[in-house]
Design a protein around this motif. Structure first.
Motif, PDB file in Angstrom:
ATOM      1  N   THR A 145     -16.959 -13.079   9.211  1.00  0.00           N
ATOM      2  CA  THR A 145     -15.856 -12.958  10.270  1.00  0.00           C
ATOM      3  C   THR A 145     -14.520 -13.591   9.723  1.00  0.00           C
ATOM      4  O   THR A 145     -14.603 -14.575   8.973  1.00  0.00           O
ATOM      5  N   ILE A 146     -13.493 -12.959   9.828  1.00  0.00           N
ATOM      6  CA  ILE A 146     -12.257 -13.835   9.349  1.00  0.00           C
ATOM      7  C   ILE A 146     -11.151 -13.609  10.561  1.00  0.00           C
ATOM      8  O   ILE A 146     -11.368 -12.869  11.628  1.00  0.00           O
ATOM      9  N   ARG A 147     -10.016 -14.346  10.362  1.00  0.00           N
ATOM     10  CA  ARG A 147      -8.921 -14.185  11.133  1.00  0.00           C
ATOM     11  C   ARG A 147      -7.693 -13.851  10.457  1.00  0.00           C
ATOM     12  O   ARG A 147      -6.996 -14.362   9.909  1.00  0.00           O
ATOM     13  N   PRO A 148      -7.364 -12.338  10.452  1.00  0.00           N
ATOM     14  CA  PRO A 148      -6.347 -11.776   9.717  1.00  0.00           C
ATOM     15  C   PRO A 148      -5.249 -12.325  10.286  1.00  0.00           C
ATOM     16  O   PRO A 148      -4.979 -12.407  11.368  1.00  0.00           O
ATOM     17  N   ARG A 149      -4.140 -12.603   9.588  1.00  0.00           N
ATOM     18  CA  ARG A 149      -2.603 -12.995  10.009  1.00  0.00           C
ATOM     19  C   ARG A 149      -1.871 -11.905  10.354  1.00  0.00           C
ATOM     20  O   ARG A 149      -1.107 -11.980  11.505  1.00  0.00           O
ATOM     21  N   TRP A 150      -1.841 -10.720   9.692  1.00  0.00           N
ATOM     22  CA  TRP A 150      -0.776  -9.846  10.062  1.00  0.00           C
ATOM     23  C   TRP A 150      -1.164  -8.371  10.310  1.00  0.00           C
ATOM     24  O   TRP A 150      -0.663  -7.797  10.954  1.00  0.00           O
ATOM     25  N   THR A 151      -2.568  -8.225   9.836  1.00  0.00           N
ATOM     26  CA  THR A 151      -2.934  -6.768   9.666  1.00  0.00           C
ATOM     27  C   THR A 151      -3.236  -6.108  11.363  1.00  0.00           C
ATOM     28  O   THR A 151      -2.781  -5.151  11.810  1.00  0.00           O
ATOM     29  N   PHE A 152      -4.006  -6.940  12.140  1.00  0.00           N
ATOM     30  CA  PHE A 152      -4.107  -6.488  13.300  1.00  0.00           C
ATOM     31  C   PHE A 152      -3.346  -7.340  14.505  1.00  0.00           C
ATOM     32  O   PHE A 152      -3.269  -8.491  14.709  1.00  0.00           O
ATOM     33  N   ARG A 153      -2.295  -6.269  15.171  1.00  0.00           N
ATOM     34  CA  ARG A 153      -1.854  -6.939  16.261  1.00  0.00           C
ATOM     35  C   ARG A 153      -2.223  -6.400  17.417  1.00  0.00           C
ATOM     36  O   ARG A 153      -3.120  -5.314  17.558  1.00  0.00           O
ATOM     37  N   PRO A 154      -1.989  -7.105  18.739  1.00  0.00           N
ATOM     38  CA  PRO A 154      -2.551  -6.587  19.798  1.00  0.00           C
ATOM     39  C   PRO A 154      -1.978  -5.249  20.105  1.00  0.00           C
ATOM     40  O   PRO A 154      -0.517  -5.063  19.934  1.00  0.00           O
ATOM     41  N   GLU A 293      10.541   7.389  -0.318  1.00  0.00           N
ATOM     42  CA  GLU A 293      10.955   5.925   0.183  1.00  0.00           C
ATOM     43  C   GLU A 293      10.141   4.810  -0.072  1.00  0.00           C
ATOM     44  O   GLU A 293       8.778   5.118  -0.272  1.00  0.00           O
ATOM     45  N   ASN A 294      10.642   3.769  -0.405  1.00  0.00           N
ATOM     46  CA  ASN A 294       9.677   2.618  -0.350  1.00  0.00           C
ATOM     47  C   ASN A 294       9.023   2.239   0.848  1.00  0.00           C
ATOM     48  O   ASN A 294       9.675   2.718   1.901  1.00  0.00           O
ATOM     49  N   LEU A 295       7.904   1.424   0.887  1.00  0.00           N
ATOM     50  CA  LEU A 295       7.217   1.498   2.073  1.00  0.00           C
ATOM     51  C   LEU A 295       6.618  -0.039   1.895  1.00  0.00           C
ATOM     52  O   LEU A 295       6.095  -0.361   1.013  1.00  0.00           O
ATOM     53  N   THR A 296       6.635  -0.611   3.118  1.00  0.00           N
ATOM     54  CA  THR A 296       5.965  -1.911   3.103  1.00  0.00           C
ATOM     55  C   THR A 296       4.606  -2.037   3.673  1.00  0.00           C
ATOM     56  O   THR A 296       4.578  -1.175   4.602  1.00  0.00           O
ATOM     57  N   LEU A 297       3.821  -2.445   3.114  1.00  0.00           N
ATOM     58  CA  LEU A 297       2.323  -2.414   3.401  1.00  0.00           C
ATOM     59  C   LEU A 297       1.490  -3.792   3.462  1.00  0.00           C
ATOM     60  O   LEU A 297       1.947  -4.655   2.561  1.00  0.00           O
ATOM     61  N   ILE A 298       0.764  -3.892   4.299  1.00  0.00           N
ATOM     62  CA  ILE A 298      -0.164  -4.845   4.363  1.00  0.00           C
ATOM     63  C   ILE A 298      -1.615  -4.699   3.834  1.00  0.00           C
ATOM     64  O   ILE A 298      -2.111  -3.511   4.344  1.00  0.00           O
ATOM     65  N   TYR A 299      -2.089  -5.388   2.887  1.00  0.00           N
ATOM     66  CA  TYR A 299      -3.358  -4.896   2.444  1.00  0.00           C
ATOM     67  C   TYR A 299      -4.511  -6.226   2.861  1.00  0.00           C
ATOM     68  O   TYR A 299      -3.968  -7.264   2.662  1.00  0.00           O
ATOM     69  N   MET A 300      -5.642  -5.854   3.381  1.00  0.00           N
ATOM     70  CA  MET A 300      -6.286  -7.015   4.051  1.00  0.00           C
ATOM     71  C   MET A 300      -7.655  -6.325   3.351  1.00  0.00           C
ATOM     72  O   MET A 300      -8.280  -5.569   3.316  1.00  0.00           O
ATOM     73  N   ASP A 301      -8.244  -7.558   2.642  1.00  0.00           N
ATOM     74  CA  ASP A 301      -9.561  -7.300   2.133  1.00  0.00           C
ATOM     75  C   ASP A 301     -10.676  -8.667   2.310  1.00  0.00           C
ATOM     76  O   ASP A 301     -10.007  -9.669   2.437  1.00  0.00           O
ATOM     77  N   VAL A 378      -8.479  -2.810   4.593  1.00  0.00           N
ATOM     78  CA  VAL A 378      -7.569  -2.226   5.582  1.00  0.00           C
ATOM     79  C   VAL A 378      -6.290  -2.207   5.122  1.00  0.00           C
ATOM     80  O   VAL A 378      -5.842  -3.324   4.965  1.00  0.00           O
ATOM     81  N   LEU A 379      -5.297  -1.133   5.371  1.00  0.00           N
ATOM     82  CA  LEU A 379      -4.109  -1.101   5.070  1.00  0.00           C
ATOM     83  C   LEU A 379      -3.430  -0.696   5.973  1.00  0.00           C
ATOM     84  O   LEU A 379      -3.753   0.237   6.834  1.00  0.00           O
ATOM     85  N   SER A 380      -2.298  -1.447   6.412  1.00  0.00           N
ATOM     86  CA  SER A 380      -1.467  -1.320   7.458  1.00  0.00           C
ATOM     87  C   SER A 380       0.104  -0.685   7.234  1.00  0.00           C
ATOM     88  O   SER A 380       0.590  -1.759   6.151  1.00  0.00           O
ATOM     89  N   THR A 381       0.665   0.176   7.691  1.00  0.00           N
ATOM     90  CA  THR A 381       2.120   0.438   7.249  1.00  0.00           C
ATOM     91  C   THR A 381       2.530   1.285   8.270  1.00  0.00           C
ATOM     92  O   THR A 381       1.926   1.653   9.171  1.00  0.00           O
TER      93      THR A 381
END
Lengths: 564, 693
Positions: A145-154, A293-301, A378-381
């Motif tokens: 179990t982890i606490r992701p900071r950015w990937t999962f938003r409500p 175009e460029n994309l900002t991406l969050i990678y969570m592993d 998990v990748l979020s963009t």
């Protein structure tokens, strides 16, 4: 929350959408929707969506399942997302799914503010859910179990500033907890009508979907989503079923379908294990960006603790912001969250290497050992185009509402492949050999030690070596002579010698009397040479002649006075 | 006394040890001969079926043959073969990759192309890079999330290739792909791989798949991937006239696949009532008869010969390093007559194998990885072949121990307790050798001494001791007369060992130096390397005169017993280590080396000395390689002696070249093994044969 089922049939060539709406007195509404989409690879997606919209508390439900409502209330849950999946979604072939999920089970939960001891609550919640959904979610312990900071938003409504504190979030996934038919039943039970009526009656794993486009659709509509035109054939099943009880749908191809490769979606990723052998390895993730175009991406592993990651080996182009929590053996996994930019028309390669740990023998799972699974990353963009995009935007809840969407930002969450890693594994099927080997070693060591401790050490004349059989015979006769001599009563001899040679008479002891001048005994040696011990017992006696008996077990010395 | 014994023999009986020492020092020559002969006979006897075991399935998840083969080709395979042949005819050297790629796509597989670059070592291609392409298609299993995969591969060969054509296998692969795609039971992805450039192609693909970078084969990126590969089957099936199936197992460095996989292939061939062979040799009908034994022995030796070469016998051989069990199924062509087995039958065999592999829950681990096969249905496990091999090596070790004891007694002579007296007496049949007249004296002394000992048994101990002292002193004096005081001890043998190891390093680095000079001589690379290594070898034959000291009339003097002891121990050490990985190589090297090296000693007689040198030359690495090539050519049945010699010479050149290239490409350790173990070790013995002490 949406139940998702993927089945593949080569039938349809149109995107089909069918829906049923039910509503209750309390302003709650229940939607059943089926979204069918054929792919160029010959596969067809069936997306069932069951939506309950309620306006009152879930404590007093009309359509919302009470069993789940109770759990949510008890454990102070703000938002709960649970997916159970079998198989892997192939982005390159099929574009984006309406709901993205990792292979296996995935659970992420936002708790209400002011929830105390969240880790404890999480553990209880996970146990409750595993009972509710008949799956081993209870393995979602601190090790995974982890606490992701950015990937999962409500994703639902929440007060402002609520999501700033990621301490309220817990995320865990079990890649090898695949869904099977026994998991489908608890899902069905959550629906207001179970699987007795409505689209959920199609939830039978063995049913052959007899869909065809033979009855013409109620309406064929064109929608645009992010400048992309899409054609839908819409059926309202409620009206269709008024006339006939059974609804069949049939599709015929005008030309013989040929498999082709559809254009891959703008952003997708492949992840795999590198290297071979059981000592080291690596994880590499290729992230493809086909956009201009460029994309900002969050990678969570999340990487399990038994793959000891070297943070310094993490290589990535354009690494920007990073959130890294190193793992701890047997307590927590390695958590990596990186924010970076994908260049236009590029392939970004992210790689890191690890050492494979040795597990304790009790830590191996008791079942057949394929290897160990690693969660998907998990990748979020946020995509600027809706190409291949079918997910439902956050501000609406049903598929129908999502069809016409004029926004230009599309939140995308991708899950990469899960990985299978082999760790150094002892061959558990052969403990017998190990036991035999260990016992042999112990027996050899023990045997010689035992031999050594119980051996009688006698001073030997080195010149009298043991020889061949002739010598032995000679010795045999010599010994007899010797014992005869010993048996003679000796007057002059000052040492009465009772050797061990007469073994039959031996009482595990031997007595040596040392007789001094004037027939006085000044020393008696009692040498007991038993199987287990050897000690010398010494007595000094003066002016006495004694008879000593020495018993092995209970030592008693009887001293008798005797007259000369 | 008690204390001493306690100290000495906590876990062993010191008296027994002394007994062993006595036995070794007294009977070492006889023991050596006995061990060697028994070892070799025992090893060869293992091919006899009552002495080995029948194969069986350890991994019960395989469930071989439980399902009924359903394979019936949906595509017209004959038409496909015709198409492929037409494609091949268009350009005799080119490989129709595009055709394969197109077909894979049509069949609904996820087809990909891998581009790779081969950078030949040693400037064989004058710095030019060779391009290659592999084509592969992935059939994704519906029931799993692509965490595991099985590979079905086939080499794609141009029309002018000398090797058997594999068109049948490639077309069959396509037909199977179509059939497999319709099935719902797959739990592992299936990768259909068609490779280029034979083994280099496979290596490039495997390196690419596991993302491993190497200097010589640069694999391009793979766009499509699946999970970890559990097993692989390589097909070499011609398009018609298949008479029987041959299963090839030997991999790189003599690594073998798990026996379960081999059993699986054999069992499924038998299920389809197809004839299956090992090294083109059928199983005997009556295993226990003399003819049956001969056949088994020939098959076993053939298998061992292939394993000993360290070269993969097919494309499957490179999978083993990645812990992927793999075999090659080869269809053996019949020259005349109509074909016995059509492709559909082969298809059902492959289908059966893949369905069994699909059932696997764990990686192959149950059955043996180390074995020797005398037939397709019998095996000799490591537990059976190690004891006879150990006996062969034990001959060398016993000799080494005997020499060591002899050396020890020589040094401890001063202490003069009875033990050393005994060993001096017994450990010295060797020592007596140096010169004829001295030996006679020693013989006299020995008999004298024995008499003295006999007497001493009855007489007083003190007397005995005194006599012993006298005898020993005399003995030592005599021995020291013959010995040069400066030619004993570790210092004296150090230069020999150093030179031998340096020559070994030189041989290892040689090919790289030589390749640099190839341009100036305008010779072919394989010639340069063969002649270069031969030159080095010839030069190293002169090495005894290189290190002989000038001040002593160019005599080579050192403690040859110590050197022989060291060399024998080193020899046993590397033989045993190699035996753990490649028993065949270790066996053949041991059988050839051990008798010569054990019996070796400096001889005074010129004729004997010359004979010994010739014998030693016959077991030199250079000559061994030549002999191996000769045997290889004889196996290929070249009758004419001149033709045979010419062919042998070519084979040797190619073999050397291939071995060296394999070192760079695949990490083969054959060349390294010969350079750092066999060659320096042999040089030590060569030095001993030239010792003038």
């Amino acid at each position: 929350m949406a139940a998702k089922s993927k089945s593949m049939f080569r039938v349809l060539f149109l995107q089909v959408f069918a829906g049923i709406v039910a509503s209750s007195t309390q302003n709650d509404a229940f939607y059943e929707e089926l979204f069918i989409k054929p792919f160029r690879s010959g596969h067809v997606m069936f997306n069932f969506q069951f939506t309950t919209v309620w306006n009152v508390s879930i404590a007093d439900p009309a359509l919302f399942p009470k069993s789940l409502g109770d759990v949510l209330m008890t454990y102070r849950v703000q938002e709960l997302h649970l997916t159970q999946t079998k198989g892997l979604w192939r982005y390159e072939k099929w574009g984006y799914p309406p709901n993205d999920a990792s292979p296996g089970a995935e659970l992420w939960v936002w708790f209400l503010p002011n929830t105390e001891k969240i880790d404890r609550v999480w553990a209880d919640l996970v146990n409750a859910l595993s009972g509710l959904f008949c799956s081993s979610l209870n393995f979602m312990d601190s090790k995974s179990t982890i606490r992701p900071r950015w990937t999962f938003r409500p994703q639902g409504l929440a007060s402002e500033g609520y999501s700033l504190f990621s301490g309220l979030l817990r995320y865990s996934a079990l890649p090898n907890e695949v869904v099977c038919t026994e998991n489908l039943t608890p899902w069905k039970k959550l629906l207001p009508c179970d699987s007795k009526i409505g689209l959920s009656t199609l939830f039978n794993a063995s049913v052959d979907f007899g869909f065809s486009l033979n009855p013409p659709p109620d309406r064929v509509e064109e929608f645009t989503r992010g400048h992309e035109r899409r054609v839908y054939a819409v059926y309202n099943l409620g009206e269709q079923l008024d006339a006939i009880r059974i609804f069949n749908l049939e599709a015929n191809y005008n030309t013989k379908p040929a498999y082709g490769r559809s254009e891959p979606p703008p952003v997708y990723a492949r992840r795999y294990i590198t290297g071979y052998g059981l000592e080291k390895g690596g994880i590499t993730c290729h992230i493809y960006n086909d956009l201009d175009e460029n994309l900002t991406l969050i990678y969570m592993d999340t990487i399990p603790w038994f793959l000891r990651v070297y943070f310094n080996t993490l290589k990535i182009e354009n690494g920007d912001k990073m959130h890294y929590i190193p793992g701890k053996d047997r307590t927590r996994p390695y958590q990596i969250e990186i924010v970076f930019r994908l260049r236009a028309k590029s392939v970004t390669k992210l790689s890191l290497s690890f050492d494979r740990a040795f597990l304790k023998w009790t830590e191996y799972p008791p079942d057949a050992n394929h290897g160990f699974y690693v969660n998907s990353a998990v990748l979020s963009t946020v995509l600027p185009v809706a190409f291949h995009y079918t997910a439902i935007p956050q501000n609406v809840s049903t598929i129908e509402e999502s069809l016409n969407d004029t926004s230009t930002d599309f939140f995308l969450r991708l899950h990469t492949d899960t990985l299978l890693v082999s760790l150094p594994t002892p061959d558990f099927s052969m403990p017998y050999n190990v036991i035999c080997l260990a016992c042999t070693v112990v027996a050899i060591a023990f045997g010689s030690l035992h031999n050594l401790t119980t051996r009688r050490f006698i001073i030997m004349d080195p010149s009298q070596k043991k020889g061949g059989p002739l010598q032995k015979i000679k010795k045999f006769f010599k010994r007899d002579k010797k014992s005869e001599i010993d048996n003679k009563p000796n007057k002059d001899n000052k040492i009465a010698h009772k050797t061990d040679s007469d073994k039959d008479k031996r009482d595990d002891s031997c007595i040596i009397l040392v007789v001094g001048k004037n027939n006085k005994i000044f020393a008696i040696f009692i040498i007991s040479l038993t199987d287990s011990d050897m000690f010398v017992f010494k007595l000094l006696l003066r002016n006495l002649k004694t008879i000593l008996t020495f018993k092995r077990k209970n030592v008693e010395i009887i001293i008798e006075k005797k007259k000369n | 006394m008690v204390c001493r014994e306690l100290r000495m023999g906590l876990l062993s009986n010191p008296k027994q040890r002394q007994k062993i020492i006595d036995v070794i020092s007294n009977y070492n020559n006889k023991l050596c001969v006995l061990c060697y002969v028994v070892g070799v006979v025992w090893f060869l006897a293992l091919a006899y079926s009552p002495l080995n075991a029948g194969t069986y399935f350890s991994e019960n998840a395989l469930l071989p043959g439980l399902v009924v083969g359903e394979f019936q080709s949906d595509i017209d395979m004959d038409a496909y073969i015709q198409e492929l042949q037409d494609e091949l005819k268009k350009d005799k050297r080119k490989i129709p990759r595009n055709w394969v790629y197109k077909k894979f796509q049509e069949l609904g597989l996820d087809a990909y192309v891998q581009n790779y670059t081969v950078n030949y070592p040693l400037e064989i291609t004058r710095g030019q890079k060779v391009q290659g392409q592999n084509v592969y298609g992935i059939l994704q299993a519906r029931r799993s999330s692509s965490t595991e995969a099985i590979v079905l591969s086939a080499p794609l060969r141009p029309a002018d290739s000398k090797l058997t054509q594999t068109n049948g296998g490639i077309v069959l692969m396509m037909s199977l792909a179509k059939h497999f795609r319709k099935q719902t039971y797959w739990s592992k992805d299936i990768i259909f791989l068609v490779t280029d450039h034979e083994q280099i192609g496979i290596q490039a693909w495997l390196d690419g798949y596991h993302d491993i970078q190497s200097d010589y084969i640069q694999p391009g990126d793979l766009r499509g991937r699946s999970g970890s590969i559990q097993a692989a089957l390589n097909l070499e099936i011609p398009d018609k006239n298949v008479r029987s199936y041959d299963v090839k197992i030997e991999g790189l460095n003599g690594q073998l696949p798990n026996l379960d996989l081999f059993n699986l292939v054999v069992r499924l061939c038998q299920k389809e009532s197809a004839m299956v062979t090992l090294h083109r040799k059928r199983d005997a009908y009556k295993m226990e008869s003399w003819e049956g034994y001969q056949r088994s022995l020939i098959t076993m030796l053939n298998m061992m010969w292939a394993q000993a070469s360290g070269l993969p016998s097919g494309n499957h051989g490179l999978f083993h390093r990645y812990r992927i069990e793999a075999v090659t199924l080869e269809g053996v062509e019949k020259k005349r007559g109509h074909d016995l087995y059509d492709l559909e039958k082969t298809g059902r065999i492959v289908e059966g194998i893949f369905r069994s592999l699909n059932n696997l829950l764990e990686r192959f681990h149950q059955s043996f990885f180390f074995y020797v096969l005398p037939s397709t249905m019998r095996y000799v496990s490591i537990g059976l072949y190690m004891p006879p091999f150990g006996l062969i090596c034990a001959a060398a070790l016993i000799k080494a121990v005997a020499l060591w004891i002899g050396l020890g007694s020589q040094e401890n002579g001063d202490e003069n307790d009875e033990k050393s007296g005994e060993t001096t007496e017994s450990g010295n049949p060797e020592k007596m050798g140096p010169s004829g007249d001295e030996a006679e004296k020693h013989q006299d002394l020995l008999t004298e001494r024995k008499k003295a000992e006999d007497l001493s048994k009855d007489s007083d101990i003190e007397e005995d001791n005194e006599e012993r002292k006298q005898v020993e002193e005399e003995l030592r004096r005599l021995l020291e007369e013959g010995d040069d005081s400066s030619s004993t001890g570790i210092i004296s043998v150090f230069p020999v060992i150093l030179t031998a190891s340096l020559l070994g390093i030189l041989a290892y680095l040689g090919p790289e130096f030589m390749s640099g000079s190839a341009k100036h001589f305008r010779m072919r690379m394989e010639d340069i390397i063969t002649y270069g290594l031969m030159a080095l070898f010839t030069a190293s034959l002169m090495f005894p005169s290189m290190i002989s000291r000038k001040n002593q009339d160019r005599k080579l003097a050192f403690d040859w017993e110590l050197l022989k002891c060291i060399a024998l121990i080193f020899q046993s050490l590397f033989l045993f280590s190699v035996a753990l990985m490649n028993i065949s190589l270790a066996f053949f090297v041991a059988v050839v080396l051990v008798p010569v090296t054990v019996s070796l000693k400096p001889r005074q007689n010129r004729l004997f000395s010359l004979l010994q040198k010739i014998l030693l030359f016959l077991v030199s690495p250079g000559f061994m390689i030549f002999m191996a090539s000769l045997i290889n050519c004889m196996l290929e049945k070249y009758k004419d002696p001149l033709d045979l010699f010419g062919k042998t010479w070519d084979t040797m050149k190619q073999g050397l070249m291939l071995t060296i290239i394999d070192k760079y490409f695949f990490g083969s350790w054959m060349f390294t093994f010969f350079c750092f173990a066999v060659f320096p070790n042999w040089l030590l013995f060569w030095g001993i044969a030239h010792c003038d002490s």
